[in-house]
Design a protein around this motif. Structure first.
Motif, PDB file in Angstrom:
ATOM      1  N   ASN A   9       3.016   1.198  -3.444  1.00  0.00           N
ATOM      2  CA  ASN A   9       2.373   0.898  -4.724  1.00  0.00           C
ATOM      3  C   ASN A   9       0.904   1.283  -4.788  1.00  0.00           C
ATOM      4  O   ASN A   9       0.281   1.156  -5.849  1.00  0.00           O
ATOM      5  CB  ASN A   9       2.499  -0.603  -5.044  1.00  0.00           C
ATOM      6  N   GLY A  10       0.333   1.722  -3.659  1.00  0.00           N
ATOM      7  CA  GLY A  10      -1.075   2.050  -3.652  1.00  0.00           C
ATOM      8  C   GLY A  10      -1.979   0.852  -3.819  1.00  0.00           C
ATOM      9  O   GLY A  10      -3.142   0.990  -4.220  1.00  0.00           O
ATOM     10  N   GLU A  11      -1.480  -0.314  -3.514  1.00  0.00           N
ATOM     11  CA  GLU A  11      -2.243  -1.557  -3.687  1.00  0.00           C
ATOM     12  C   GLU A  11      -2.792  -2.001  -2.336  1.00  0.00           C
ATOM     13  O   GLU A  11      -2.049  -2.091  -1.357  1.00  0.00           O
ATOM     14  CB  GLU A  11      -1.302  -2.636  -4.264  1.00  0.00           C
ATOM     15  N   VAL A  12      -4.074  -2.268  -2.269  1.00  0.00           N
ATOM     16  CA  VAL A  12      -4.691  -2.762  -1.037  1.00  0.00           C
ATOM     17  C   VAL A  12      -4.690  -4.285  -1.072  1.00  0.00           C
ATOM     18  O   VAL A  12      -5.429  -4.891  -1.847  1.00  0.00           O
ATOM     19  CB  VAL A  12      -6.133  -2.240  -0.881  1.00  0.00           C
ATOM     20  N   TRP A  33       0.821  -1.211   0.000  1.00  0.00           N
ATOM     21  CA  TRP A  33       0.000   0.000   0.000  1.00  0.00           C
ATOM     22  C   TRP A  33       0.853   1.258   0.000  1.00  0.00           C
ATOM     23  O   TRP A  33       0.626   2.174  -0.802  1.00  0.00           O
ATOM     24  CB  TRP A  33      -0.939   0.005   1.203  1.00  0.00           C
TER      25      TRP A  33
END
Length: 393
Positions: free
Chosen positions: A215-218, A212
């Motif tokens: 990479n902004g990934e949840v 997160w």
């Protein structure tokens, strides 16, 4: 006599349940004089009830001495402050406001002993919007993100099967206390060491947190499959299940050789690491079809021979019967005066010159009242008996 490495330190233990005791156990096991300070009478949330609680208590509070002190009584608090003058470390895991109400916070104690190192474990931190909420392990697992990535997709959040936040908060508190004691050798002054279940749980999220933050990934749930690497997970065998971790192209190729699936690495769906992750269900199905044809032990022997990381999935009785676990000595005996010979979980650290030595059973409440008050504070038996009659101890 065997001299343990922390024998020069005196620790006053105000902790209960698990997070704080996990910190103090690191001192107790390695030889510090740990004095567990309890309220007169039995604390129901920290004392054995059934057999599981008895076992847990022996593991958590071994190697300590116990005294009873009523810190709300002026004489009880005065005795505690006398002990602080001789101590090196105080550890507590009250709600943050409690120690201030009792007048035993760090700033109060450093006035009588500037060298004191004070450790605090809380649910959410010593300040901030949640600071005085009651903090328990499962609450921290939820707020810290762990339950959102644990379990199978679509099945709802799942807690870990062990108190991850509690135990890691205790370990981080111990690390902070050790750092502060080392720094004290230079500065001559103590300091306040703080950690919380929430901070520790977030630290433990590690690469899932970084997915997160960078990479902004949840990240979501992936069950027994590794979140990003495939094939890494649990596979069925002829007689049960096993873990296989075939990360990277080279190990994947070895796995395919062992499974006698020579065409699998050339399948366009599985040719690269990202493709294997994207097409995980099909890849898992192909591997499971082969792993079902042999026993777990057979596959483990074949895969280890080829350098493919793998292993069985053991229940606790099988864990402690495992030859490597036995070799590492993770079960430690204790001679208990009433329970006989029992076993507790050993330390996961081996020092080349210093052994853990014998472990002592967890103390009964107030077992060492006379010993500690006489030895450390010079009180005679008549005075100690009078304190008991007054409800001070």
């Amino acid at each position: 006599m065997h001299q343990k490495p922390l024998s020069r330190f005196v620790v006053l233990d105000l902790t209960r349940v698990r997070s704080g005791p996990a910190a103090v156990r690191q001192f107790a096991d390695w030889g510090a004089t740990v004095i567990k300070i309890e309220e007169p009478g039995q604390a129901p949330d920290d004392k054995p009830g059934g057999s599981a609680q008895v076992a847990d208590y022996q593991n958590t509070h071994r190697n300590k001495r116990s005294i009873t002190l009523n810190l709300k009584h002026p004489e009880g608090k005065a005795l505690f402050l006398d002990l602080v003058r001789q101590a090196d470390v105080v550890v507590e895991n009250y709600r943050p406001s409690v120690k201030f109400k009792l007048g035993i916070d760090y700033e109060s104690l450093r006035k009588i002993n500037p060298r004191i190192v004070y450790g605090s474990v809380s649910g959410f931190g010593q300040d901030g919007p949640y600071h005085d909420r009651p903090g328990l392990d499962q609450i921290a697992q939820g707020i810290g993100g762990m339950m959102s990535v644990t379990g199978e997709p679509g099945r709802g959040p799942m807690r870990a099967g062990i108190p991850v936040a509690d135990l890691t908060a205790g370990l981080f508190c111990a690390i902070g206390l050790f750092v502060a004691l080392l720094e004290r050798e230079v500065s001559g002054e103590g300091q306040w060491v703080q950690t919380s279940l929430l901070q520790s749980q977030l630290w433990m999220m590690d690469f899932q947190a970084m997915r997160w933050l960078m990479n902004g990934e949840v990240p979501g749930q992936s069950g027994n499959d590794h979140p990003t690497s495939s094939p890494t997970g649990v596979f069925p065998t002829q007689d049960g299940h096993m873990n296989i971790a075939a990360m990277g192209n080279e190990i994947f190729a070895r796995l395919c050789r062992v499974l006698e699936l020579p065409d699998l690495p050339h399948d366009e769906r599985f040719a690269t690491v990202p493709l294997r992750a994207r097409n995980r269900p099909a890849l898992n199905a192909a591997i499971a079809e082969r792993t079902l044809t042999r026993s777990t032990a057979d596959w483990i022997e074949r895969m280890n021979r080829e350098g493919v990381p793998c292993g069985p999935i053991l229940s606790m009785d099988q864990v402690f019967a495992d030859p490597q676990v036995a070799h590492l000595g993770m079960s430690k005996p204790i001679a208990h005066p009433r329970l006989g010979e029992i076993s507790v979980v050993g330390q996961p650290v081996i020092l080349s010159r210093t052994s853990l030595g014998d472990l002592e059973p967890a103390p009964d409440t107030g077992e060492h009242n006379h010993d500690v008050l006489a030895t450390m504070l010079g009180l005679d038996r008549a005075r100690i008996d009078e304190l008991a009659r007054q409800g001070v101890i």
